[in-house]
Design an enzyme around this catalytic site. Structure first.
Site, short mmCIF file in Angstrom:
data_model
loop_
_atom_site.label_atom_id
_atom_site.label_comp_id
_atom_site.label_asym_id
_atom_site.label_seq_id
_atom_site.Cartn_x
_atom_site.Cartn_y
_atom_site.Cartn_z
N LYS A 109 0.82 -1.20 0.00
CA LYS A 109 0.00 0.00 0.00
C LYS A 109 0.86 1.25 0.00
CE LYS A 109 -3.29 -2.49 2.89
NZ LYS A 109 -3.60 -2.75 4.30
N GLY A 110 2.14 1.07 0.28
CA GLY A 110 3.02 2.22 0.54
C GLY A 110 3.19 3.18 -0.61
N ASP A 165 7.52 2.40 -2.85
CA ASP A 165 7.72 3.44 -1.84
C ASP A 165 9.18 3.52 -1.40
OD1 ASP A 165 7.64 0.96 -0.61
OD2 ASP A 165 6.15 1.49 0.90
N LYS A 196 17.22 2.89 0.42
CA LYS A 196 18.16 2.70 1.54
C LYS A 196 19.28 1.78 1.04
CE LYS A 196 14.96 1.61 4.98
NZ LYS A 196 14.52 1.09 6.28
N PHE A 217 13.94 3.53 10.07
CA PHE A 217 12.60 3.04 9.75
C PHE A 217 11.70 4.25 9.55
CE2 PHE A 217 8.36 1.43 10.36
CZ PHE A 217 8.39 0.31 9.56
N ASP A 224 4.02 2.97 6.31
CA ASP A 224 3.31 2.73 7.57
C ASP A 224 4.21 2.20 8.67
OD1 ASP A 224 3.73 0.13 6.41
OD2 ASP A 224 2.26 -0.64 7.83
N ARG A 230 0.32 6.40 7.59
CA ARG A 230 0.48 6.51 6.14
C ARG A 230 0.11 7.90 5.63
NH1 ARG A 230 1.44 1.45 3.84
NH2 ARG A 230 0.42 -0.31 4.82
P1 5GP Z 1 12.73 -4.81 0.57
O1 5GP Z 1 12.07 -6.00 -0.03
O2 5GP Z 1 13.50 -3.97 -0.42
O3 5GP Z 1 13.59 -5.19 1.75
O4 5GP Z 1 11.63 -3.93 1.23
C1 5GP Z 1 10.68 -3.28 0.54
C2 5GP Z 1 9.44 -3.08 1.38
O5 5GP Z 1 9.69 -3.16 2.78
C3 5GP Z 1 8.91 -1.72 1.13
O6 5GP Z 1 8.02 -1.72 0.05
C4 5GP Z 1 8.21 -1.39 2.43
O7 5GP Z 1 6.92 -1.93 2.43
C5 5GP Z 1 9.01 -2.14 3.47
N1 5GP Z 1 10.00 -1.23 4.10
C6 5GP Z 1 11.33 -1.24 3.97
N2 5GP Z 1 11.90 -0.27 4.70
C7 5GP Z 1 10.89 0.39 5.30
C8 5GP Z 1 10.83 1.53 6.17
O8 5GP Z 1 11.81 2.16 6.56
N3 5GP Z 1 9.58 1.91 6.57
C9 5GP Z 1 8.45 1.29 6.18
N4 5GP Z 1 7.31 1.77 6.64
N5 5GP Z 1 8.47 0.22 5.36
C10 5GP Z 1 9.69 -0.23 4.92
#
Ligand code: 5GP
Length: 240
Positions: A109-110, A165, A196, A217, A224, A230
Site C-alpha cells: 500500500k506504501g 515506496d 536505503k 525506519f 506505515d 500513512r
Molecule cells: P525490501 O524488499 O526492499 O527489503 O523492502 C521493501 C518493502 O519493505 C517496502 O516496500 C516497504 O513496504 C518495506 N519497508 C522497507 N523499509 C521500510 C521503512 O523504513 N519503513 C516502512 N514503513 N516500510 C519499509
C-alpha cells in the site's frame, strides 16, 4: 496555513514533553531550543531541496483525545519534500516514454501517494495496475515475500513502471522482476520514492530514485508502521 499549524502543534507537543522531562533530563532544554531554531529554519527555507534531519520529537500519547497524528507519535521528521523530486522524475519519465502509453504498477500500500502524485504530473496516457506484497513484520524484514493481491488487468505487451515506496534489501523488487518475467511485457523500469542502499541484499537497478536515505525506519507519505501514519504528508522516522 498548514505549516503554521504544524509548527504550532510541534511547539505545543514539545512543551508537554518539556514539562514532563525537565527534572529528569536537563539536556531537554537544549533540545527544545534547538527544535525551535530548526523549526524556524524550516519555515525560512520552506522549499527544502534535500534531506536533512530536524530533531523535532512530539509526545506519544495514543489515548490523547482530539490529538492530531503528529501529537500522538514520536516521529522525527526527515525533511523531504517529495513534490520537488516528483517534478524531476515526472519530466524524466515523459522524456523516456515520448509518445508511449505507460502502465504504472503500484505496489500496495506504501506507493499510493507517489503513484498519484507522479501520475498527476505526467502527460502520457497512464494505465494503473496494483499488486500487494509484504515482507515486513513490525520494523523488521522477514526476508520472505508474500503476494497478498495479484494484478487484475492484462499487462502483456505493455511498458511497465513499478512504483515503489522504498527499496530496502531489494528482495521485493527481485521477486517482482522475476514474477513479471513470465508475463511477456514490452519493458520494465523501476521508480522509488526512497532508497536505503546500505541495506541492500539483492542487487537491483532502480531507474528513478526520489531520495537516498540512511538506515532508519521511516513512515508517512504512504509508508506505515503497523498500518499507521500513512497519511502524514511528509516522511518521518520513528525513534527506535
Ligand atoms: P525490501 O524488499 O526492499 O527489503 O523492502 C521493501 C518493502 O519493505 C517496502 O516496500 C516497504 O513496504 C518495506 N519497508 C522497507 N523499509 C521500510 C521503512 O523504513 N519503513 C516502512 N514503513 N516500510 C519499509
Amino acid at each position: 496555513n498548514n505549516s503554521w499549524y504544524f509548527r504550532n502543534s510541534l511547539v505545543r507537543a514539545n512543551y508537554k514533553n518539556f514539562e514532563k522531562n525537565i527534572f529528569d533530563d536537563i539536556s531537554y532544554l537544549e533540545k527544545f531550543f534547538y527544535n525551535l531554531l530548526s523549526d524556524t529554519k524550516y519555515e525560512l527555507k520552506n522549499r527544502y531541496t534535500h534531506i536533512d534531519y530536524v530533531q523535532s520529537v512530539t509526545s506519544i500519547d495514543s489515548k490523547c483525545k482530539g490529538c492530531t497524528l503528529e501529537e500522538q507519535a514520536i516521529i522525527n521528521i526527515l525533511k523531504v519534500n517529495p513534490a520537488i523530486n516528483q517534478e524531476e522524475i515526472a519530466k524524466q519519465i515523459m522524456e523516456d516514454y515520448k509518445g508511449k502509453d505507460i502502465v504504472f504498477l503500484c505496489i500496495l500500500k506504501g506507493s499510493i501517494f507517489l503513484t498519484v502524485e507522479l501520475a498527476k504530473r505526467i502527460k502520457n496516457n497512464i494505465q494503473f495496475e496494483f499488486i500487494e506484497v509484504s515482507s515486513y513484520e513490525g520494523h523488521e524484514s522477514t526476508g520472505k515475500i508474500k503476494l497478498n493481491k495479484d494484478i487484475s488487468g492484462v499487462i502483456e505487451g505493455k511498458d511497465i513502471i513499478i512504483i515503489e515506496d522504498i527499496v530496502d534489501t531489494g528482495r521485493t523488487l527481485s521477486f517482482l522482476k522475476e514474477y513479471l518475467l513470465d508475463k511477456q511485457i514490452a519493458s520494465l523500469k523501476i521508480c522509488t520514492l526512497l532508497d536505503k542502499p546500505s541495506r541492500r541484499v539483492m542487487p537491483i537497478e532502480v531507474d528513478y530514485i526520489g531520495f537516498e536515505i540512511e538506515n532508519k525506519f521511516v513512515v508517512g507519505y504512504g509508508l506505515d508502521d503497523n498500518q499507521n501514519y500513512r497519511n502524514l504528508n511528509y516522511v518521518g522516522y520513528i525513534e527506535e
